[in-house]
Design an enzyme around this catalytic site. Sequence first.
Site, PDB file in Angstrom:
ATOM      1  N   HIS A  24       3.198   3.395  -8.955  1.00 28.92           N
ATOM      2  CA  HIS A  24       2.983   1.971  -9.248  1.00 28.92           C
ATOM      3  C   HIS A  24       4.223   1.353  -9.912  1.00 28.92           C
ATOM      4  O   HIS A  24       4.598   0.231  -9.591  1.00 28.92           O
ATOM      5  CB  HIS A  24       1.751   1.782 -10.135  1.00 28.92           C
ATOM      6  CG  HIS A  24       0.459   2.149  -9.455  1.00 28.92           C
ATOM      7  ND1 HIS A  24       0.153   1.751  -8.179  1.00 28.92           N
ATOM      8  CD2 HIS A  24      -0.612   2.887  -9.874  1.00 28.92           C
ATOM      9  CE1 HIS A  24      -1.050   2.216  -7.834  1.00 28.92           C
ATOM     10  NE2 HIS A  24      -1.521   2.911  -8.846  1.00 28.92           N
ATOM     11  N   ASP A  77       0.834  -1.214   0.000  1.00 26.56           N
ATOM     12  CA  ASP A  77       0.000   0.000   0.000  1.00 26.56           C
ATOM     13  C   ASP A  77       0.866   1.262   0.000  1.00 26.56           C
ATOM     14  O   ASP A  77       1.950   1.271   0.581  1.00 26.56           O
ATOM     15  CB  ASP A  77      -0.905  -0.028   1.245  1.00 26.56           C
ATOM     16  CG  ASP A  77      -2.086   0.918   1.119  1.00 26.56           C
ATOM     17  OD1 ASP A  77      -2.286   1.494   0.035  1.00 26.56           O
ATOM     18  OD2 ASP A  77      -2.804   1.085   2.124  1.00 26.56           O
ATOM     19  N   LEU A 112      11.198 -20.624  -3.854  1.00 26.98           N
ATOM     20  CA  LEU A 112      10.122 -19.785  -3.308  1.00 26.98           C
ATOM     21  C   LEU A 112       8.866 -19.891  -4.169  1.00 26.98           C
ATOM     22  O   LEU A 112       8.939 -19.867  -5.401  1.00 26.98           O
ATOM     23  CB  LEU A 112      10.604 -18.320  -3.320  1.00 26.98           C
ATOM     24  CG  LEU A 112       9.563 -17.269  -2.914  1.00 26.98           C
ATOM     25  CD1 LEU A 112       9.371 -17.250  -1.411  1.00 26.98           C
ATOM     26  CD2 LEU A 112       9.971 -15.879  -3.399  1.00 26.98           C
TER      27      LEU A 112
HETATM   28  C1  FPP Z   1      -1.614   0.222  -3.457  1.00 27.59           C
HETATM   29  O1  FPP Z   1      -1.222   1.550  -3.596  1.00 27.59           O
HETATM   30  C2  FPP Z   1      -1.112  -0.613  -4.528  1.00 27.59           C
HETATM   31  C3  FPP Z   1      -1.891  -1.205  -5.501  1.00 27.59           C
HETATM   32  C4  FPP Z   1      -3.347  -1.045  -5.589  1.00 27.59           C
HETATM   33  C5  FPP Z   1      -1.324  -2.038  -6.537  1.00 27.59           C
HETATM   34  C6  FPP Z   1      -0.043  -2.751  -6.224  1.00 27.59           C
HETATM   35  C7  FPP Z   1       0.584  -3.051  -7.506  1.00 27.59           C
HETATM   36  C8  FPP Z   1       1.903  -3.013  -7.770  1.00 27.59           C
HETATM   37  C9  FPP Z   1       2.935  -2.780  -6.761  1.00 27.59           C
HETATM   38  C10 FPP Z   1       2.391  -3.217  -9.160  1.00 27.59           C
HETATM   39  C11 FPP Z   1       2.037  -4.502  -9.850  1.00 27.59           C
HETATM   40  C12 FPP Z   1       2.283  -5.746  -9.075  1.00 27.59           C
HETATM   41  C13 FPP Z   1       3.030  -6.799  -9.477  1.00 27.59           C
HETATM   42  C14 FPP Z   1       3.028  -8.079  -8.685  1.00 27.59           C
HETATM   43  C15 FPP Z   1       3.873  -6.764 -10.672  1.00 27.59           C
HETATM   44  P1  FPP Z   1      -2.371   2.642  -3.713  1.00 27.59           P
HETATM   45  O2  FPP Z   1      -2.510   3.003  -5.142  1.00 27.59           O
HETATM   46  O3  FPP Z   1      -3.620   2.165  -3.063  1.00 27.59           O
HETATM   47  O4  FPP Z   1      -1.710   3.805  -2.896  1.00 27.59           O
HETATM   48  P2  FPP Z   1      -2.448   4.938  -2.058  1.00 27.59           P
HETATM   49  O5  FPP Z   1      -3.227   4.245  -0.963  1.00 27.59           O
HETATM   50  O6  FPP Z   1      -1.305   5.745  -1.525  1.00 27.59           O
HETATM   51  O7  FPP Z   1      -3.309   5.688  -3.028  1.00 27.59           O
END
Ligand code: FPP
Length: 247
Positions: free
Chosen positions: A35, A18, A129
């Site tokens: 991201h 997050d 893993l």
């Molecule tokens: C949360 O940050 C993150 C996500 C919703 C997506 C996580 C995805 C990745 C790290 C990239 C793709 C994954 C892989 C496995 C290749 P948020 O956008 O909710 O952040 P915020 O709460 O600060 O808005």
Amino acid sequence: MISGEMPPVPKHVAIIMDGNGRWASERGLPRSVGHSKGVEAVRRTVKAAGDAGVDFLTLFAFSSENWSRPQSEVSDLMGLLRRFVRRDLAELHKSNVRIKIIGDRTDLRGDILPLLLEAEETTRNNTGLTLVIAFNYGSRDEIARATIRLAREVEAGRLKADAITPDLIGAHLDTAGIPDPDLIIRTSGEERLSNFLLWQAAYTEFVFLPQYWPDFGAEAFNEALRIFASRDRRFGGLSAKTAAVAG
Ligand code: FPP
């Protein structure tokens, strides 16, 4: 723990990644940059988990609720997942990583499902893993899908309703064959499960870290493992110390 003994390493660590958006907006950057930096953190974390001797690492990549984000952000996230599988699959395979996908596979459009299936298929016999990617995943949805399958078995007369046990329910979840997580980490200071592994987290330890996900890496991962090692897990019973005193 007796001094000189190795601290316990969790067999299965699951992570709610997050804070990508906040990381980016605090720098005046578009959320998409947060991201993509998040993908770099994924690479560091897979390496750290392997190095630490963890057997299963589950990453919450895209929830069944994330479709409600703006279309442009959804397609950025899809693009990143696509690129991650295309660019990193060979390397992960070489590192003996086995990939498994959890989440609802029906209704996934375009090339995403074939790519995910290719990642699973290519790495299925690897013995290092296990990297579990939760994609289009929501825990209540997973439990509902498992319930439908069990109900169909009952309807067809192949299963008696009274024969439904917690183990049987577990065996119908997407995580069948994967041990329950010992540790769930959530970054960015938020302290909730957000529909992630609700059934599987019955006895899981939680560690909430303040770092935004793009800043996550081996150091934060190992800090979470140290916090985990200091916890007294009782699974509803007594701690070893209390049990000894109680006789
Ligand atoms: C949360 O940050 C993150 C996500 C919703 C997506 C996580 C995805 C990745 C790290 C990239 C793709 C994954 C892989 C496995 C290749 P948020 O956008 O909710 O952040 P915020 O709460 O600060 O808005």
